[in-house]
Scaffold this motif. Structure first.
Motif, mmCIF file in Angstrom:
data_model
loop_
_atom_site.group_PDB
_atom_site.id
_atom_site.type_symbol
_atom_site.label_atom_id
_atom_site.label_comp_id
_atom_site.label_asym_id
_atom_site.label_seq_id
_atom_site.Cartn_x
_atom_site.Cartn_y
_atom_site.Cartn_z
ATOM 1 N N VAL A 116 0.842 -1.202 0.000
ATOM 2 C CA VAL A 116 0.000 0.000 0.000
ATOM 3 C C VAL A 116 0.878 1.254 0.000
ATOM 4 C CG1 VAL A 116 -1.874 1.220 1.147
ATOM 5 C CG2 VAL A 116 -1.795 -1.275 1.227
ATOM 6 N N LEU A 117 1.923 1.247 0.815
ATOM 7 C CA LEU A 117 2.860 2.372 0.830
ATOM 8 C C LEU A 117 3.567 2.518 -0.515
ATOM 9 C CD1 LEU A 117 4.482 1.925 4.367
ATOM 10 C CD2 LEU A 117 2.734 3.598 3.697
ATOM 11 N N LEU A 118 3.949 1.393 -1.094
ATOM 12 C CA LEU A 118 4.598 1.430 -2.405
ATOM 13 C C LEU A 118 3.675 2.075 -3.438
ATOM 14 C CD1 LEU A 118 6.872 0.608 -4.391
ATOM 15 C CD2 LEU A 118 5.708 -1.607 -4.613
ATOM 16 N N ALA A 119 2.424 1.617 -3.483
ATOM 17 C CA ALA A 119 1.467 2.158 -4.448
ATOM 18 C C ALA A 119 1.251 3.648 -4.235
ATOM 19 C CB ALA A 119 0.139 1.413 -4.342
ATOM 20 N N ALA A 120 1.208 4.055 -2.978
ATOM 21 C CA ALA A 120 0.968 5.466 -2.668
ATOM 22 C C ALA A 120 2.114 6.361 -3.123
ATOM 23 C CB ALA A 120 0.745 5.632 -1.168
ATOM 24 N N SER A 121 3.306 5.775 -3.287
ATOM 25 C CA SER A 121 4.491 6.565 -3.640
ATOM 26 C C SER A 121 4.644 6.789 -5.138
ATOM 27 C CB SER A 121 5.750 5.869 -3.109
ATOM 28 O OG SER A 121 6.073 4.731 -3.903
ATOM 29 N N VAL A 122 3.832 6.132 -5.948
ATOM 30 C CA VAL A 122 3.990 6.206 -7.406
ATOM 31 C C VAL A 122 3.187 7.394 -7.946
ATOM 32 C CG1 VAL A 122 3.661 5.008 -9.597
ATOM 33 C CG2 VAL A 122 4.336 3.713 -7.561
ATOM 34 N N PRO A 123 3.850 8.408 -8.500
ATOM 35 C CA PRO A 123 3.149 9.607 -8.983
ATOM 36 C C PRO A 123 2.633 9.444 -10.407
ATOM 37 C CG PRO A 123 5.495 9.940 -9.192
ATOM 38 C CD PRO A 123 5.313 8.555 -8.586
ATOM 39 N N ALA A 124 1.837 8.407 -10.611
ATOM 40 C CA ALA A 124 1.298 8.141 -11.946
ATOM 41 C C ALA A 124 0.194 9.140 -12.283
ATOM 42 C CB ALA A 124 0.765 6.715 -12.015
ATOM 43 N N GLN A 125 -0.111 9.241 -13.568
ATOM 44 C CA GLN A 125 -1.167 10.111 -14.056
ATOM 45 C C GLN A 125 -2.090 9.317 -14.956
ATOM 46 O OE1 GLN A 125 0.538 13.581 -15.932
ATOM 47 N NE2 GLN A 125 1.928 13.986 -14.222
ATOM 48 N N ALA A 126 -3.350 9.732 -15.015
ATOM 49 C CA ALA A 126 -4.335 9.052 -15.849
ATOM 50 C C ALA A 126 -3.811 8.903 -17.274
ATOM 51 C CB ALA A 126 -5.646 9.835 -15.847
ATOM 52 N N GLY A 127 -4.000 7.715 -17.828
ATOM 53 C CA GLY A 127 -3.539 7.427 -19.175
ATOM 54 C C GLY A 127 -2.179 6.759 -19.233
ATOM 55 N N GLN A 128 -1.463 6.729 -18.097
ATOM 56 C CA GLN A 128 -0.153 6.098 -18.088
ATOM 57 C C GLN A 128 -0.261 4.593 -17.842
ATOM 58 O OE1 GLN A 128 2.194 8.393 -15.197
ATOM 59 N NE2 GLN A 128 3.098 9.546 -16.878
ATOM 60 N N PRO A 169 -1.026 10.265 11.725
ATOM 61 C CA PRO A 169 -2.108 10.756 10.847
ATOM 62 C C PRO A 169 -1.800 10.635 9.362
ATOM 63 C CG PRO A 169 -1.835 12.227 12.711
ATOM 64 C CD PRO A 169 -0.716 11.226 12.808
ATOM 65 N N ARG A 170 -0.572 10.928 8.973
ATOM 66 C CA ARG A 170 -0.222 10.830 7.544
ATOM 67 C C ARG A 170 -0.334 9.389 7.051
ATOM 68 N NH1 ARG A 170 5.672 12.333 4.865
ATOM 69 N NH2 ARG A 170 4.998 12.307 2.673
ATOM 70 N N ILE A 171 0.050 8.443 7.891
ATOM 71 C CA ILE A 171 -0.015 7.039 7.501
ATOM 72 C C ILE A 171 -1.467 6.565 7.452
ATOM 73 C CG2 ILE A 171 0.763 4.706 8.052
ATOM 74 C CD1 ILE A 171 2.951 6.690 7.189
ATOM 75 N N LYS A 172 -2.275 6.995 8.415
ATOM 76 C CA LYS A 172 -3.696 6.650 8.384
ATOM 77 C C LYS A 172 -4.346 7.132 7.094
ATOM 78 C CE LYS A 172 -4.665 6.637 13.373
ATOM 79 N NZ LYS A 172 -5.419 7.313 14.469
ATOM 80 N N ALA A 173 -4.001 8.330 6.662
ATOM 81 C CA ALA A 173 -4.589 8.874 5.443
ATOM 82 C C ALA A 173 -4.203 8.035 4.225
ATOM 83 C CB ALA A 173 -4.155 10.323 5.253
ATOM 84 N N ILE A 174 -2.976 7.530 4.211
ATOM 85 C CA ILE A 174 -2.522 6.683 3.107
ATOM 86 C C ILE A 174 -3.230 5.337 3.133
ATOM 87 C CG2 ILE A 174 -0.542 5.405 2.195
ATOM 88 C CD1 ILE A 174 1.202 7.769 3.202
ATOM 89 N N LEU A 175 -3.273 4.700 4.309
ATOM 90 C CA LEU A 175 -3.790 3.340 4.409
ATOM 91 C C LEU A 175 -5.308 3.282 4.320
ATOM 92 C CD1 LEU A 175 -1.546 1.901 7.291
ATOM 93 C CD2 LEU A 175 -1.181 1.783 4.812
ATOM 94 N N ARG A 176 -6.000 4.295 4.837
ATOM 95 C CA ARG A 176 -7.459 4.230 4.931
ATOM 96 C C ARG A 176 -8.193 5.078 3.908
ATOM 97 N NH1 ARG A 176 -7.590 4.631 11.584
ATOM 98 N NH2 ARG A 176 -6.446 2.680 11.951
ATOM 99 N N ASP A 177 -7.541 6.168 3.468
ATOM 100 C CA ASP A 177 -8.206 7.069 2.536
ATOM 101 C C ASP A 177 -7.600 7.045 1.142
ATOM 102 O OD1 ASP A 177 -9.745 7.894 4.731
ATOM 103 O OD2 ASP A 177 -8.294 9.451 5.258
ATOM 104 N N GLY A 178 -6.487 6.347 1.006
ATOM 105 C CA GLY A 178 -5.867 6.252 -0.321
ATOM 106 C C GLY A 178 -5.170 7.515 -0.777
ATOM 107 N N THR A 179 -4.681 8.330 0.146
ATOM 108 C CA THR A 179 -3.964 9.538 -0.247
ATOM 109 C C THR A 179 -2.560 9.174 -0.747
ATOM 110 O OG1 THR A 179 -3.107 9.929 1.977
ATOM 111 C CG2 THR A 179 -5.213 10.942 1.418
ATOM 112 N N ALA A 180 -1.972 10.094 -1.480
ATOM 113 C CA ALA A 180 -0.660 9.861 -2.047
ATOM 114 C C ALA A 180 0.437 10.026 -0.998
ATOM 115 C CB ALA A 180 -0.401 10.826 -3.204
ATOM 116 N N LEU A 181 1.529 9.331 -1.195
ATOM 117 C CA LEU A 181 2.726 9.489 -0.375
ATOM 118 C C LEU A 181 3.712 10.317 -1.185
ATOM 119 C CD1 LEU A 181 4.673 9.000 1.920
ATOM 120 C CD2 LEU A 181 5.036 6.677 1.089
ATOM 121 N N ASP A 182 3.629 11.626 -1.006
ATOM 122 C CA ASP A 182 4.482 12.528 -1.774
ATOM 123 C C ASP A 182 5.846 12.658 -1.089
ATOM 124 O OD1 ASP A 182 2.493 13.204 -3.682
ATOM 125 O OD2 ASP A 182 1.577 14.561 -2.231
ATOM 126 N N PHE A 183 6.894 12.532 -1.868
ATOM 127 C CA PHE A 183 8.235 12.811 -1.367
ATOM 128 C C PHE A 183 9.152 13.176 -2.516
ATOM 129 C CE2 PHE A 183 8.594 8.288 -2.390
ATOM 130 C CZ PHE A 183 9.881 8.116 -2.836
#
Length: 245
Positions: free
Chosen positions: A30-42, A231-245
């Motif tokens: 889940v963390l791995l997926a959140a870290s990928v800055p993909a865009q629609a169509g890719q 809180p940042r991790i909860k947002a990633i795991l439960r709400d599907g937010t991005a892991l920006d870095f």
């Protein structure tokens, strides 16, 4: 169904059938997926996709992606296809012997959660499926080589792995993989990083970046029952937010 469980990810947005016994997807994909800055169509390739956790979590966060997974174990590949419901193309193959049509394709993003442990340095587990997922049968260098070949020019590769394997990952990255960034992941404040997410860009020229650690849990130690995710991790795991870095 007695030998399978249905587990909710991203607050129930993703539902995955998994073997009750053996390797089971958890927080790491889940963390791995959140870290990928993909865009629609890719297009995205998930190497060693298991039951599809990383690919489907990424697809749930970003609509309009073309998702492909490669999985060596047929049981897990079948579950990934079922879990994907047509959203995930699953190829049953060994990384050392990819089908010819897949070897002719390149992707905007390639991600992987390779087995963490070198079994030449330890004992094998008793469960064959779990051993194949966690015990490194295919050398880590092969995972990196395949990812670098399958990513498009200017595309990115993304790995989550044990922190102690950073030297091997960096050594195995081909020269044309640049703009390397590493995000250490620490279980708690004051604890050493146990995992890292590493990304690199094909033909990238940006300077190397070592980011501040991502802290998974609140507090210096576990004090109560239940999870203590920051809180940042909860947002990633439960709400599907991005892991920006």
């Amino acid at each position: 169904m007695d030998d399978l469980t249905r587990d909710a990810f991203l607050g129930g947005l993703v539902q995955l059938l998994q073997p009750r016994v053996g390797y089971r997807a958890g927080v790491d994909p889940v963390l791995l997926a959140a870290s990928v800055p993909a865009q629609a169509g890719q297009s995205v390739l998930d190497l060693g996709c298991g039951v599809g956790a990383a690919a489907l979590c990424l697809g749930a966060r970003i609509a309009g992606l073309s998702l492909t997974g490669v999985e060596m174990q047929a049981e897990y590949a079948q579950l990934a296809a079922r879990n994907g419901g047509g959203r995930l193309e699953v190829v049953v193959a060994d990384l050392n012997d990819l089908p010819a049509d897949l070897r002719e394709r390149q992707f905007d993003h390639v991600m992987a959660n390779p087995p963490y442990f070198d079994r030449k340095a330890g004992l094998s587990g008793q469960n064959a499926a779990r051993e194949a997922a966690l015990g490194e049968a295919t050398p880590l260098a092969v995972w990196i080589k395949v990812a670098a070949k399958r990513v498009k020019p200017k595309g990115q590769v993304h790995f989550i792995h044990r922190a102690e394997r950073i030297p091997q990952i960096l050594e195995a990255l081909p020269d044309h993989m640049g703009s390397i960034e590493i995000l250490p992941i620490s279980p708690r404040i004051g604890r050493a990083a146990e995992l890292v997410i590493l990304r690199a860009r094909k033909n990238g020229r940006a300077a190397f970046k070592l980011h501040a650690p991502l802290i998974l849990h609140e507090g210096a130690r576990h004090l109560r029952d239940g999870d203590s995710y920051a809180p940042r991790i909860k947002a990633i795991l439960r709400d599907g937010t991005a892991l920006d870095f």
